[in-house]
Design an enzyme around this catalytic site. Structure first.
Site, PDB file in Angstrom:
ATOM      1  N   HIS A 189      66.754  88.738  63.183  1.00  0.00           N
ATOM      2  CA  HIS A 189      67.503  88.206  64.005  1.00  0.00           C
ATOM      3  C   HIS A 189      68.606  89.302  64.569  1.00  0.00           C
ATOM      4  O   HIS A 189      69.117  90.170  63.877  1.00  0.00           O
ATOM      5  CB  HIS A 189      68.503  87.161  63.480  1.00  0.00           C
ATOM      6  CG  HIS A 189      67.722  85.807  63.070  1.00  0.00           C
ATOM      7  ND1 HIS A 189      67.103  85.057  63.937  1.00  0.00           N
ATOM      8  CD2 HIS A 189      67.185  85.608  61.813  1.00  0.00           C
ATOM      9  CE1 HIS A 189      66.336  84.000  63.425  1.00  0.00           C
ATOM     10  NE2 HIS A 189      66.227  84.480  62.082  1.00  0.00           N
ATOM     11  N   HIS A 234      59.301  87.757  65.078  1.00  0.00           N
ATOM     12  CA  HIS A 234      58.513  87.389  63.889  1.00  0.00           C
ATOM     13  C   HIS A 234      57.334  88.080  63.837  1.00  0.00           C
ATOM     14  O   HIS A 234      56.433  88.050  64.831  1.00  0.00           O
ATOM     15  CB  HIS A 234      58.483  85.966  63.650  1.00  0.00           C
ATOM     16  CG  HIS A 234      57.389  85.336  62.997  1.00  0.00           C
ATOM     17  ND1 HIS A 234      56.055  84.718  63.234  1.00  0.00           N
ATOM     18  CD2 HIS A 234      57.206  85.295  61.237  1.00  0.00           C
ATOM     19  CE1 HIS A 234      55.284  84.648  62.137  1.00  0.00           C
ATOM     20  NE2 HIS A 234      56.026  84.862  60.810  1.00  0.00           N
ATOM     21  N   HIS A 269      59.320  67.502  68.197  1.00  0.00           N
ATOM     22  CA  HIS A 269      60.254  66.622  68.197  1.00  0.00           C
ATOM     23  C   HIS A 269      61.334  66.802  69.325  1.00  0.00           C
ATOM     24  O   HIS A 269      62.231  66.068  69.630  1.00  0.00           O
ATOM     25  CB  HIS A 269      61.072  66.588  66.937  1.00  0.00           C
ATOM     26  CG  HIS A 269      61.941  67.851  66.653  1.00  0.00           C
ATOM     27  ND1 HIS A 269      61.235  68.852  66.083  1.00  0.00           N
ATOM     28  CD2 HIS A 269      63.257  68.279  66.401  1.00  0.00           C
ATOM     29  CE1 HIS A 269      61.811  69.912  65.703  1.00  0.00           C
ATOM     30  NE2 HIS A 269      63.195  69.663  66.005  1.00  0.00           N
ATOM     31  N   GLY A 283      55.527  78.742  44.393  1.00  0.00           N
ATOM     32  CA  GLY A 283      56.558  79.156  43.448  1.00  0.00           C
ATOM     33  C   GLY A 283      56.968  80.457  43.617  1.00  0.00           C
ATOM     34  O   GLY A 283      57.514  81.298  42.793  1.00  0.00           O
TER      35      GLY A 283
END
Length: 281
Positions: A109, A119, A182, A264
């Site tokens: 960023h 990315h 969305h 994990g």
């Protein structure tokens, strides 16, 4: 975690060496900007749910004048998937739910809204099957056609060296993957995305290495070209709102985030992809 075999060792070694080269290049950019910022490296260990050692990784994080926040992580983990998560991973249920994964993950960023965020991730996974995945994509708050074209050209050259249809397939996959349903918008201006590339190990590994090389060749010149451009408060506002969309994707849809949390992994390393500042209207 079981001892690594020759292929697993080769993949891990490459991802770690790529990390070193990328971090050195990003630090060099900071020096050019008059900054002494450097990566801080934090090692972490993973305990498998079975109780056995589960590998670990190293989080590399830098906050500088050009790179407001950049994380370059490498990890090598293994053990046993949960019964539920194993159902979503090819070959896991045929292997006693055992898995191995190694990879590099990078998110940058930038302080100047004219410098695109970026990315990149490449990885090697094994269950009863073995495959590579990854890609790279450009995420500008203020898109510039020439930057997009240069980034895509480098990735296309890497793809074309390995398959006549690779770029068409993987750039389309990137468009589809980095889509926020969305909001009905793309996260950025694309790149390539591929997964479950399993066939000939040497060929697939060579392609994965070339993706890393293409990223390293393409992105730093864009940073250097844009990092000193003046910007306005309105453009910074656009950057912060854009970062909100970036965060939404990573928290809601990103496979890497899900994989890390389900197995994990180190939470701080997994969530290093989130921007330091963002805004929602």
């Amino acid at each position: 975690m079981q001892a690594l075999d020759e292929q697993q060792t080769a993949a891990r070694t490459w991802f770690e060496s790529l990390r070193n080269r990328i971090c050195a290049e990003f630090e060099a950019i900071e020096r050019e900007a008059g900054s002494d910022a450097a990566f801080a490296y934090t090692a972490w260990d993973r305990e498998d749910p079975s109780g056995e050692p589960g590998g670990g990784g190293v989080r590399g994080l830098m906050k500088g004048k050009v790179f407001e926040k950049v994380g370059v992580n490498v990890s090598t983990v293994g053990g046993t998937f949960s019964e539920e998560f194993a159902k979503a991973i090819p070959g896991a249920e045929d292997n006693g739910r055992r898995f191995f994964a190694t990879g590099i993950s990078l998110v940058a960023h930038m302080a100047n809204p004219h410098v695109p965020a970026v990315h990149m991730n490449t990885r090697f996974l094994t269950t009863s099957r073995r495959w590579f995945g990854g890609g790279a994509d450009l995420n500008p708050a203020l898109p510039r056609a020439e930057d997009t074209a240069a980034f895509h050209a480098a990735l296309k050259a890497a793809c074309d060296a390995h398959g006549a249809d690779y770029y068409e397939r993987y750039s389309k996959w990137c468009e589809e993957y980095f889509w926020l349903p969305h909001r009905q918008v793309s996260r950025g201006v694309g790149g390539i995305f591929y997964d479950r590339l399993e066939g000939n190990f040497e060929d697939d590994f060579a392609f994965t290495r070339d993706v890393g090389e293409a990223f390293l060749a393409a992105y730093p010149p864009i940073v250097r070209k844009r990092m000193n451009e003046p910007f306005t408060e309105a453009e910074m506002e656009q950057l912060l709102v854009f970062r909100g969309r970036y965060a939404e994707f990573n928290l809601l849809y990103d496979r890497g985030t899900t994989f890390g949390l389900k197995t994990g992994g180190n939470v701080d390393s997994i969530l290093m992809s989130l921007p330091p500042l963002a805004k929602w209207n």
